[in-house]
Motif scaffolding. Structure first.
Motif, short mmCIF file in Angstrom:
data_model
loop_
_atom_site.label_atom_id
_atom_site.label_comp_id
_atom_site.label_asym_id
_atom_site.label_seq_id
_atom_site.Cartn_x
_atom_site.Cartn_y
_atom_site.Cartn_z
N ILE A 206 0.86 -1.19 0.00
CA ILE A 206 0.00 0.00 0.00
C ILE A 206 0.89 1.23 0.00
N GLY A 207 0.42 2.25 -0.68
CA GLY A 207 1.18 3.48 -0.81
C GLY A 207 1.82 3.65 -2.16
N HIS A 208 1.84 2.59 -2.98
CA HIS A 208 2.44 2.67 -4.30
C HIS A 208 1.40 2.74 -5.42
N GLU A 209 0.14 2.71 -5.06
CA GLU A 209 -0.93 2.77 -6.04
C GLU A 209 -1.20 4.22 -6.44
N PRO A 210 -1.79 4.43 -7.62
CA PRO A 210 -2.15 5.80 -7.99
C PRO A 210 -3.26 6.32 -7.08
N ARG A 211 -3.11 7.57 -6.64
CA ARG A 211 -4.11 8.21 -5.80
C ARG A 211 -4.39 9.59 -6.37
N PRO A 212 -5.58 9.91 -6.71
CA PRO A 212 -6.75 9.03 -6.74
C PRO A 212 -6.74 8.15 -8.00
N SER A 213 -7.49 7.07 -7.95
CA SER A 213 -7.74 6.26 -9.14
C SER A 213 -9.00 6.81 -9.78
N VAL A 214 -9.06 6.78 -11.10
CA VAL A 214 -10.17 7.41 -11.82
C VAL A 214 -10.84 6.40 -12.73
N HIS A 215 -12.16 6.29 -12.56
CA HIS A 215 -12.98 5.44 -13.44
C HIS A 215 -14.06 6.33 -14.06
N PHE A 216 -13.92 6.64 -15.33
CA PHE A 216 -14.87 7.49 -16.05
C PHE A 216 -15.24 8.74 -15.26
N GLY A 217 -14.25 9.44 -14.75
CA GLY A 217 -14.47 10.69 -14.04
C GLY A 217 -14.70 10.54 -12.55
N THR A 218 -14.96 9.32 -12.08
CA THR A 218 -15.13 9.08 -10.65
C THR A 218 -13.76 8.87 -10.03
N LYS A 219 -13.37 9.79 -9.15
CA LYS A 219 -12.07 9.71 -8.50
C LYS A 219 -12.24 9.09 -7.12
N ARG A 220 -11.34 8.17 -6.80
CA ARG A 220 -11.45 7.50 -5.50
C ARG A 220 -10.06 7.09 -5.01
N ASN A 221 -9.82 7.28 -3.72
CA ASN A 221 -8.64 6.74 -3.08
C ASN A 221 -9.03 5.33 -2.67
N VAL A 222 -8.75 4.36 -3.55
CA VAL A 222 -9.32 3.02 -3.39
C VAL A 222 -8.85 2.31 -2.12
N ILE A 223 -7.58 2.42 -1.79
CA ILE A 223 -7.08 1.72 -0.60
C ILE A 223 -7.68 2.35 0.65
N GLN A 224 -7.82 3.66 0.68
CA GLN A 224 -8.48 4.32 1.81
C GLN A 224 -9.91 3.81 1.96
N ASN B 84 3.29 8.65 9.52
CA ASN B 84 3.05 9.98 8.96
C ASN B 84 2.69 9.89 7.49
N ASP B 85 3.38 9.03 6.75
CA ASP B 85 3.06 8.84 5.34
C ASP B 85 1.68 8.22 5.16
N ILE B 86 1.32 7.31 6.04
CA ILE B 86 -0.02 6.71 5.97
C ILE B 86 -1.08 7.77 6.16
N GLU B 87 -0.86 8.67 7.11
CA GLU B 87 -1.82 9.76 7.32
C GLU B 87 -1.90 10.66 6.10
N THR B 88 -0.77 10.96 5.49
CA THR B 88 -0.75 11.80 4.28
C THR B 88 -1.52 11.13 3.14
N CYS B 89 -1.32 9.83 2.97
CA CYS B 89 -1.96 9.10 1.86
C CYS B 89 -3.43 8.79 2.11
N TYR B 90 -3.77 8.41 3.35
CA TYR B 90 -5.09 7.85 3.61
C TYR B 90 -5.90 8.58 4.67
N GLY B 91 -5.32 9.58 5.33
CA GLY B 91 -6.06 10.36 6.30
C GLY B 91 -5.82 9.94 7.74
N ALA B 92 -6.22 10.82 8.66
CA ALA B 92 -6.00 10.60 10.09
C ALA B 92 -6.80 9.41 10.62
#
Length: 130
Positions: free
Chosen positions: A56-74, A100-108
């Motif tokens: 985790i942490g190496h995936e694209p953030r956000p991922s986009v499916h036809f305009g729908t953006k999502r942080n999938v791992i979060q 700290n990196d986890i918080e940056t990528c996925y939130g508190a």
């Protein structure tokens, strides 16, 4: 190590499938679906199953499916936290991120849940990758 652990657990009949975080993000971008990794309502058991997520942490953030953006791992970790609280459903992850990196990528919220959901095993030695 996660793949070895998965194979060991399969022999104990408590196995789980491992996906890379990048593959999960790509699958969302192609299909728009995360059901396999959350509710698994279309799966063989018709409900959530144990799951391993590698890197985790190496995936694209956000991922986009036809305009729908999502942080999938979060999104997956939020869902799986609820399943873990309700039924003890297990999720296994690997990452090179610190808290700290986890918080940056996925939130508190995810940062706070990591110590509750997981046994953290630090690997502080030199990399064995060649």
């Amino acid at each position: 190590l996660l793949y070895i652990f998965s194979a060991f657990m399969i022999n104990l009949r408590r196995g789980f499938k491992v996906y890379t975080a990048d593959d999960i993000a790509i699958q969302f971008e192609q299909t728009g679906e995360l059901d396999l990794f959350t509710a698994n309502s279309h799966g063989y058991l018709g409900g959530p199953v144990h799951l391993g997520i590698d890197e985790i942490g190496h995936e694209p953030r956000p991922s986009v499916h036809f305009g729908t953006k999502r942080n999938v791992i979060q999104n997956i970790l939020h869902s799986r936290y609820t399943y873990w609280q309700q039924s003890g459903l297990r999720t296994y992850i690997t990452t090179n991120l610190d808290m700290n990196d986890i918080e940056t990528c996925y939130g508190a919220a995810i940062r706070d849940r990591i110590p509750q959901m997981f046994n953290i095993i630090p690997m502080d030695r030199e990399s064995r990758r060649s």
